[in-house]
Design a protein around this motif. Structure first.
Motif, PDB file in Angstrom:
ATOM      1  N   PHE A 590     -11.969  -4.612  -5.890  1.00 20.36           N
ATOM      2  CA  PHE A 590     -11.646  -4.150  -4.531  1.00 20.36           C
ATOM      3  C   PHE A 590     -10.287  -4.687  -4.080  1.00 20.36           C
ATOM      4  CE2 PHE A 590     -11.580  -5.808  -0.165  1.00 20.36           C
ATOM      5  CZ  PHE A 590     -11.553  -4.623   0.559  1.00 20.36           C
ATOM      6  N   VAL A 591     -10.042  -5.988  -4.309  1.00 19.95           N
ATOM      7  CA  VAL A 591      -8.772  -6.603  -3.909  1.00 19.95           C
ATOM      8  C   VAL A 591      -7.604  -5.923  -4.633  1.00 19.95           C
ATOM      9  CG1 VAL A 591      -7.398  -8.715  -3.967  1.00 19.95           C
ATOM     10  CG2 VAL A 591      -9.810  -8.827  -3.354  1.00 19.95           C
ATOM     11  N   LEU A 592      -7.753  -5.723  -5.937  1.00 23.98           N
ATOM     12  CA  LEU A 592      -6.681  -5.126  -6.738  1.00 23.98           C
ATOM     13  C   LEU A 592      -6.366  -3.711  -6.246  1.00 23.98           C
ATOM     14  CD1 LEU A 592      -4.826  -5.390  -9.207  1.00 23.98           C
ATOM     15  CD2 LEU A 592      -6.705  -4.512 -10.608  1.00 23.98           C
ATOM     16  N   GLU A 593      -7.387  -2.903  -6.043  1.00 21.17           N
ATOM     17  CA  GLU A 593      -7.158  -1.508  -5.645  1.00 21.17           C
ATOM     18  C   GLU A 593      -6.603  -1.426  -4.230  1.00 21.17           C
ATOM     19  OE1 GLU A 593      -9.474   2.784  -5.736  1.00 21.17           O
ATOM     20  OE2 GLU A 593     -10.333   1.026  -6.731  1.00 21.17           O
ATOM     21  N   THR A 594      -7.159  -2.214  -3.300  1.00 20.96           N
ATOM     22  CA  THR A 594      -6.683  -2.201  -1.912  1.00 20.96           C
ATOM     23  C   THR A 594      -5.225  -2.629  -1.835  1.00 20.96           C
ATOM     24  OG1 THR A 594      -8.919  -2.718  -1.154  1.00 20.96           O
ATOM     25  CG2 THR A 594      -7.126  -3.068   0.413  1.00 20.96           C
ATOM     26  N   ALA A 595      -4.859  -3.679  -2.607  1.00 15.24           N
ATOM     27  CA  ALA A 595      -3.485  -4.181  -2.591  1.00 15.24           C
ATOM     28  C   ALA A 595      -2.509  -3.128  -3.148  1.00 15.24           C
ATOM     29  CB  ALA A 595      -3.394  -5.468  -3.404  1.00 15.24           C
ATOM     30  N   CYS A 596      -2.906  -2.432  -4.213  1.00 21.49           N
ATOM     31  CA  CYS A 596      -2.032  -1.402  -4.799  1.00 21.49           C
ATOM     32  C   CYS A 596      -1.847  -0.233  -3.830  1.00 21.49           C
ATOM     33  CB  CYS A 596      -2.617  -0.913  -6.115  1.00 21.49           C
ATOM     34  SG  CYS A 596      -2.523  -2.124  -7.453  1.00 21.49           S
ATOM     35  N   ILE A 597      -2.927   0.180  -3.167  1.00 23.83           N
ATOM     36  CA  ILE A 597      -2.834   1.277  -2.186  1.00 23.83           C
ATOM     37  C   ILE A 597      -1.886   0.890  -1.060  1.00 23.83           C
ATOM     38  CG2 ILE A 597      -4.133   2.548  -0.429  1.00 23.83           C
ATOM     39  CD1 ILE A 597      -6.530   2.469  -2.366  1.00 23.83           C
ATOM     40  N   GLN A 598      -2.004  -0.355  -0.567  1.00 22.07           N
ATOM     41  CA  GLN A 598      -1.162  -0.812   0.524  1.00 22.07           C
ATOM     42  C   GLN A 598       0.304  -0.889   0.100  1.00 22.07           C
ATOM     43  OE1 GLN A 598      -1.852  -1.362   3.869  1.00 22.07           O
ATOM     44  NE2 GLN A 598       0.373  -1.412   3.848  1.00 22.07           N
ATOM     45  N   ASN A 599       0.541  -1.337  -1.129  1.00 18.87           N
ATOM     46  CA  ASN A 599       1.922  -1.435  -1.605  1.00 18.87           C
ATOM     47  C   ASN A 599       2.567  -0.046  -1.699  1.00 18.87           C
ATOM     48  OD1 ASN A 599       3.896  -3.394  -2.353  1.00 18.87           O
ATOM     49  ND2 ASN A 599       3.809  -2.629  -4.452  1.00 18.87           N
ATOM     50  N   ASN A 600       1.779   0.950  -2.102  1.00 15.34           N
ATOM     51  CA  ASN A 600       2.282   2.324  -2.124  1.00 15.34           C
ATOM     52  C   ASN A 600       2.680   2.784  -0.713  1.00 15.34           C
ATOM     53  OD1 ASN A 600       2.145   2.772  -4.855  1.00 15.34           O
ATOM     54  ND2 ASN A 600       0.096   3.682  -4.801  1.00 15.34           N
ATOM     55  N   LYS A 601       1.879   2.390   0.288  1.00 13.71           N
ATOM     56  CA  LYS A 601       2.181   2.766   1.675  1.00 13.71           C
ATOM     57  C   LYS A 601       3.508   2.141   2.117  1.00 13.71           C
ATOM     58  CE  LYS A 601      -2.607   3.382   3.255  1.00 13.71           C
ATOM     59  NZ  LYS A 601      -3.664   2.875   4.175  1.00 13.71           N
ATOM     60  N   TRP A 602       3.705   0.879   1.756  1.00 15.77           N
ATOM     61  CA  TRP A 602       4.972   0.225   2.130  1.00 15.77           C
ATOM     62  C   TRP A 602       6.156   0.922   1.466  1.00 15.77           C
ATOM     63  CZ3 TRP A 602       2.510  -5.178   1.043  1.00 15.77           C
ATOM     64  CH2 TRP A 602       1.839  -5.601   2.188  1.00 15.77           C
ATOM     65  N   HIS A 603       5.987   1.301   0.212  1.00 15.46           N
ATOM     66  CA  HIS A 603       7.064   2.023  -0.468  1.00 15.46           C
ATOM     67  C   HIS A 603       7.374   3.334   0.258  1.00 15.46           C
ATOM     68  CE1 HIS A 603       6.701  -0.048  -4.672  1.00 15.46           C
ATOM     69  NE2 HIS A 603       6.866  -0.912  -3.681  1.00 15.46           N
ATOM     70  N   ALA A 604       6.332   4.030   0.679  1.00 13.83           N
ATOM     71  CA  ALA A 604       6.518   5.302   1.377  1.00 13.83           C
ATOM     72  C   ALA A 604       7.202   5.105   2.732  1.00 13.83           C
ATOM     73  CB  ALA A 604       5.171   5.997   1.565  1.00 13.83           C
ATOM     74  N   GLU A 605       7.010   3.916   3.338  1.00 15.36           N
ATOM     75  CA  GLU A 605       7.613   3.613   4.639  1.00 15.36           C
ATOM     76  C   GLU A 605       9.046   3.097   4.490  1.00 15.36           C
ATOM     77  OE1 GLU A 605       4.904   0.824   6.325  1.00 15.36           O
ATOM     78  OE2 GLU A 605       3.283   2.287   6.591  1.00 15.36           O
ATOM     79  N   GLY A 606       9.556   3.049   3.270  1.00 13.78           N
ATOM     80  CA  GLY A 606      10.934   2.612   3.053  1.00 13.78           C
ATOM     81  C   GLY A 606      11.067   1.160   2.617  1.00 13.78           C
ATOM     82  N   PHE A 607       9.925   0.491   2.455  1.00 15.05           N
ATOM     83  CA  PHE A 607       9.941  -0.914   2.016  1.00 15.05           C
ATOM     84  C   PHE A 607       9.942  -0.904   0.483  1.00 15.05           C
ATOM     85  CE2 PHE A 607       7.933  -5.295   2.470  1.00 15.05           C
ATOM     86  CZ  PHE A 607       9.083  -5.840   3.009  1.00 15.05           C
TER      87      PHE A 607
END
Length: 792
Positions: A590-607
C-alpha cells in the motif's frame, strides 16, 4: 560337595570378573576414542581463532584495495593524493601509508620521500604482477622504532595500466596482542608462523620474528607436518622436556600463515585421564573388596547387589535422580559411592550450562518443586524472576561471542552470591537467567528485587572494551493454592517483555493488568490487520533538498496509522506488530503504490524530476514476492522506475548478505534506486559494502545531531562522506535541524539534507509549497524550521 557359601563366593568372583571386565573393556574402548574427540574439539577452536585472525587481515586488505581503486589514487596526482592518503591513517591500527610509482619512488604519510624498489612488495606487484601482497614482519629502515611492521600492498591500475602501488604499514604488535588475548585452559597459548616457519607473532616478548619453528619444535616430523598441511595436530616436547600438543590451522588471506595453539598434553587430556583412572581404580577396588568379603558375607550380600543393580538399570534408562545406597558396610557400599560420584559428574554435564556452570533450564524445573517445599518451612512469599541483558546482541556484535560468554559468567557469579541456600538460579535461553527466591513479605521482596537489579547492573572490561550491563527483570509471585512452575516462568517472561517495551533497566511484577496489556496488544494487531480495508493508513512526506542548489529533489514517504479505538499509535510499534502477524507485506505494498501515485501527481503539477523514497522493512525485503510486487506497482502506476528509491537499513542489509546483494542487483536492473538508511549505526564489513549496488548513503541522524559537539561523531560523518564521494555514491544527512549543521555538512561535501530545518513530515499537498519555505530558511539567519507540521 562345596558349601553354598563357597559356591556363592566362586559365583560372585566369576560374575564380578566377567561383569567388571566387560564394563572395563567397554569403557577402555570408549576412553581410547575420547582423546581423538577432544583433539577434534581443540582443532575446531584453533580453526575459529585462525578465522578471526584471517578476518582481521582481510579488513586491512579490503581497506588497501578500496584505497587503490579510488579515482584520487589512480590519478597518481600527488597534490591530491597526499591529503587524501593522510586522512586514511587510523591511529592505533594503520601506522602510516605509502604510495609508489612503478620506479619505486615513494611518498609516506609521515611526509618523507623514500625508495622502495628493493622491497619485497615492490618486486612482487610491479615486477611479478601480483594483485596484492601481505609481507612477512620486518624491521623498516625508515621507521626508528624497534617494533617490526607488516605491509599490506595493492596494485594501482589506471584502466589496464599498472601505475604504482599503495601500502598500508601496520605494526606487527597488533598480532602479538591478538595471540596474547587467546587464552586456552590454564597453560595454553597461541602463536603465528609464516609459510617458511618463521615466527610472525608470539605472546612471549622474548621470541620475535628472528625466531623460527626450528627454535621451538625440534621434532622433524612435527615441523614437516605443520608446514605441509593446512591444519592438524602434532605432538612434541618443549625446551623443558614437557610433552605438548600443537593444534594448527592456516589463516585465510595470509599467504600460508598458520595459527598454532600449544598446550601440555597433561592439561589437554587431564579430565579424561582423571575420570579414567578414577573409574579403573573404582573397578579394581570393587573387585578386590568383593573377593575379600564375599565369602564372609555371602549370605547377606545378594540383596544389596540386587539393589545396586536396580539403580544401575534406572540410570541406564535415563533416570539421573537415582542414588546408590552408600550405607551398606561392604564393597557394595563402596561401589555405590563410586557410582554416585560418577552419576554426579554425568548430572553436571547434563544439567549444567556449559558457559556459566549454573543449572540449565531442565534442571531448574526439576529442582523447583523440592525447593518450594523447603521454602515453605519458613514464612514469606516465594517468587520467580527472569533476568535478561539489554542489547546483548550488540555486545556479541562488538566483542564477539567470547566477550558475551565472559559477561554472562561474571553476571552468574554475582547472582550465585546473591541467592540463599533454599533458592535456585539457572541459565534459561541465551542471555536469560531465572531465579526462584523467597522473602519474608512484600516489602522485603521489593527491597530484594531492587537489590537484584543493582547487583545485575555493573561496568566490566572485556578485552579492552568497556561494557555497562543493565538488565530487565520479570517477576511472577507464587500463589499459595497454585504452584505451577511452567506457568510461573510464562508469567515472568510476560512481565519481562513489558520492561522491554518501557525502555528496560527495571523490573515488572506480573498481574492481571499485564494480562490485559497482552490482550490489548492482540486487539491492536487485529485492528492493524483490518486497517487497510478501513482506510486508516495515511502517508506523510518529508522533503529532501540538494545541498548545492537548495532545491527539493525528492521526498521520503512516511506511514501513519490512526484508529478510532486506539488513536495514533507510534509507527515503530505498528511496524513491529505488522511484522509479527505478517500484515507488513500488504501494508508495504500500500505504501509503495500510494507513494508512486502521489509522485506521478507532483510530476503532472510541474514538480518534475522529483524522486520518491520508500522505506522497506526487513521482513518485507526478504519476502520472495518483493521484486514481483515492485514490478507490478511500477507497471500499474506507470511511474518511471528512475523516480523510485527503495530504502533499507544498514542492519537489514548485513543479514544474509549475498541474497540481499542479488536482490539489490535485480532492483537496479529495473531502474530503481537503492539507499542504505541509518548508515553508521550497524557493523557492516567494508568487503561487503563495496559490493552493494547502491546509489545513496543516508547518514543516521544521531551522528548529525551530535557532530558539532562530539569529535567522534564528526569524524564518523567526515569518513562516511569522504568514502561515499570516493566511490561515487551520494550522501543524505538525516535529522538536520540547524543552519550550523547545514553549513558544516555543506563544507564537508554532503550531497543532500533532510530534517526539520527544511520541513517536518507533511501531507502531500504541502510538499510543492515547501520550496518557498526552504528559500526563506536558507536566507534568514537563525531560521530553525522551514515548514511547520501540517496535516501530521
Amino acid at each position: 560337595m562345596r558349601s553354598i557359601r563357597i559356591q556363592m563366593f566362586i559365583y560372585l568372583i566369576t560374575v564380578t570378573v566377567f561383569v567388571f571386565g566387560g564394563l572395563g573393556l567397554l569403557m577402555d574402548h570408549t576412553f581410547k576414542a575420547l582423546p581423538q574427540y577432544t583433539e577434534m574439539q581443540f582443532q575446531a577452536i584453533a580453526d575459529a581463532r585462525a578465522d578471526e585472525v584471517g578476518k582481521e587481515l582481510l579488513g586491512f586488505v579490503d581497506l588497501v584495495k578500496m584505497t587503490a581503486q579510488t579515482p584520487v589514487i589512480q590519478s597518481m596526482n600527488m597534490e591530491e593524493i597526499k591529503p587524501f592518503l593522510s586522512s586514511l591513517v587510523i591511529e592505533g591500527k594503520i601506522r602510516n601509508m605509502t604510495i609508489s610509482d612503478v620506479y619505486g619512488n615513494a611518498w609516506a604519510t609521515y611526509d618523507q620521500d623514500i625508495d622502495i624498489s628493493g622491497q619485497e612488495q615492490f618486486h612482487k606487484i610491479i615486477i611479478e604482477g601480483d594483485e596484492y601482497v601481505l609481507s612477512k614482519p620486518f624491521y623498516s629502515p625508515y621507521i626508528p622504532d624497534s617494533i617490526p611492521i607488516i605491509t599490506i600492498s595493492h596494485v594501482i591500475r589506471n584502466g589496464d595500466e599498472t601505475v604504482g602501488l599503495v601500502n598500508a604499514v601496520v605494526s606487527a604488535e597488533f598480532l602479538n596482542q591478538i595471540v596474547s588475548q587467546i587464552e586456552f585452559k590454564k597453560e595454553g597459548f597461541a602463536w603465528i608462523i609464516d609459510d617458511e616457519g618463521r615466527i610472525v607473532a608470539h605472546p612471549d616478548k622474548n621470541i620475535g620474528i628472528e625466531f623460527s619453528l626450528d627454535d621451538l619444535i625440534k621434532e622433524t616430523q612435527s615441523k614437516h607436518s605443520i608446514l605441509s598441511r593446512e591444519k592438524g595436530a602434532v605432538y612434541y616436547k618443549d625446551s623443558t622436556g614437557m610433552d605438548r600438543i600443537a593444534l594448527f590451522s592456516t589463516i585465510e588471506n595470509s599467504f600460508g600463515w598458520k595459527l598454532i595453539i600449544s598446550l601440555s598434553s597433561g592439561e589437554a587430556f587431564a579430565e579424561i585421564n582423571d575420570i579414567s583412572n578414577d573409574l579403573k581404580t573404582g573397578f579394581l577396588s570393587a573387585i578386590l573388596i568383593v573377593g575379600v568379603f564375599s565369602f564372609i558375607y555371602s549370605g547377606s550380600i545378594s540383596k544389596p547387589i540386587m539393589n545396586l543393580k536396580m539403580v544401575f538399570e534406572k540410570a541406564a534408562h535415563g533416570d539421573l535422580s537415582v542414588k546408590a545406597d552408600e550405607t551398606v558396610k561392604n564393597e557394595v557400599g563402596v561401589a555405590g559411592k563410586s557410582f554416585n560420584v560418577m552419576i554426579n559428574q554425568i548430572k553436571n554435564l547434563t544439567y549444567r550450562d556449559p558457559v556459566t556452570q549454573i543449572y540449565n533450564y531442565n534442571r531448574f524445573m526439576f529442582e523447583m518443586p523440592g525447593k518450594y517445599e523447603e521454602q515453605l518451612q519458613r514464612q514469606g512469599v516465594s517468587y520467580l524472576a527472569v533476568i535478561s541483558v539489554n542489547d546483548f546482541k550488540k555486545i556479541n556484535s562488538i566483542g564477539g561471542y567470547n566477550s558475551g560468554n565472559l559477561i554472562l559468567k561474571e553476571l552468574s557469579g554475582k547472582l550465585r552470591k546473591f541467592i540463599r541456600h533454599d533458592e535456585l538460579i539457572a541459565s534459561s535461553y541465551g542471555d536469560e537467567m531465572i531465579l526462584f527466591l523467597r522473602d519474608d513479605g512484600d516489602i522485603e521482596m521489593s527491597d530484594r528485587i531492587n537489590a537484584l537489579l543493582e547487583t545485575s547492573g555493573f561496568w566490566t572490561n572485556i578485552s579492552g572494551i568497556e561494557y555497562h550491563l543493565n538488565v530487565n527483570i520479570g517477576i511472577s509471585i507464587v500463589q499459595s493454592d497454585d504452584f505451577d512452575p511452567e506457568e510461573l516462568v510464562k508469567r515472568a517472561k510476560i512481565a519481562k517483555l513489558m520492561t522491554n517495551k518501557s525502555g528496560g533497566d527495571k523490573y515488572v511484577i506480573y498481574n492481571t493488568e499485564l494480562h490485559e496489556a497482552v490482550v490489548r496488544e492482540r486487539n491492536i494487531e487485529e485492528a492493524i490487520h483490518h486497517g487497510l480495508e478501513n482506510n486508516e493508513f495515511l502517508l506523510l512526506y518529508q522533503p529532501i533538498i540538494d545541498i548545492r542548489t537548495k532545491r527539493i529533489i525528492s521526498s521520503e514517504a512516511l506511514i501513519r496509522w490512526t484508529n478510532s479505538d486506539y488513536g495514533q499509535i507510534p509507527v515503530p510499534y505498528v511496524i513491529e506488530l505488522a511484522e509479527k502477524n505478517g500484515d507488513i507485506i500488504e501494508i508495504g505494498k500500500f505504501v509503495l503504490e500510494t507513494a508512486c501515485i502521489q509522485n506521478n501527481k507532483w510530476h503532472a503539477e510541474g514538480f518534475e524530476n522529483c524522486v520518491i523514497s520508500v522505506n522497506v522493512s526487513p521482513l518485507q525485503f526478504e519476502d520472495s514476492r518483493f521484486l514481483e510486487i515492485v514490478s507490478e506497482v511500477l507497471e500499474r502506476t506507470q511511474m518511471d522506475p528512475k523516480y523510485l528509491e527503495i530504502e533499507i537499513t544498514e542492519t537489514n542489509a548485513m543479514l544474509k548478505v549475498e541474497e540481499k546483494i542479488e536482490k539489490m542487483r535485480q532492483l537496479k536492473e529495473m531502474g530503481v534506486k537503492i539507499a542504505i538508511d541509518d548508515f553508521g549505526t550497524g557493523y557492516s564489513s567494508l568487503s561487503y559494502f563495496t559490493k552493494f549496488p547502491i546509489d545513496t548513503l543516508k547518514i543516521d541522524k544521531s551522528f548529525i545531531s551530535a557532530m558539532l559537539e562530539d569529535d567522534n561523531a564528526m569524524s564518523i560523518v567526515v569518513m562516511i562522506i569522504n568514502m561515499a564521494n570516493a566511490m561515487g555514491i551520494s550522501t543524505t544527512a538525516e535529522g538536520v535541524e540547524t543552519r550550523e549543521q547545514f553549513k558544516a555538512l555543506e563544507k564537508m561535501g554532503a550531497d543532500r539534507i533532510q530534517g526539520y530545518l527544511i520541513s517536518r513530515p507533511v501531507t502531500a499537498e504541502f510538499v510543492p509549497g515547501t520550496q518557498t519555505a526552504v528559500d526563506t530558511a536558507m536566507r534568514v539567519p537563525g531560521t530553525q524550521t522551514a515548514v511547520e507540521p501540517q496535516g501530521e
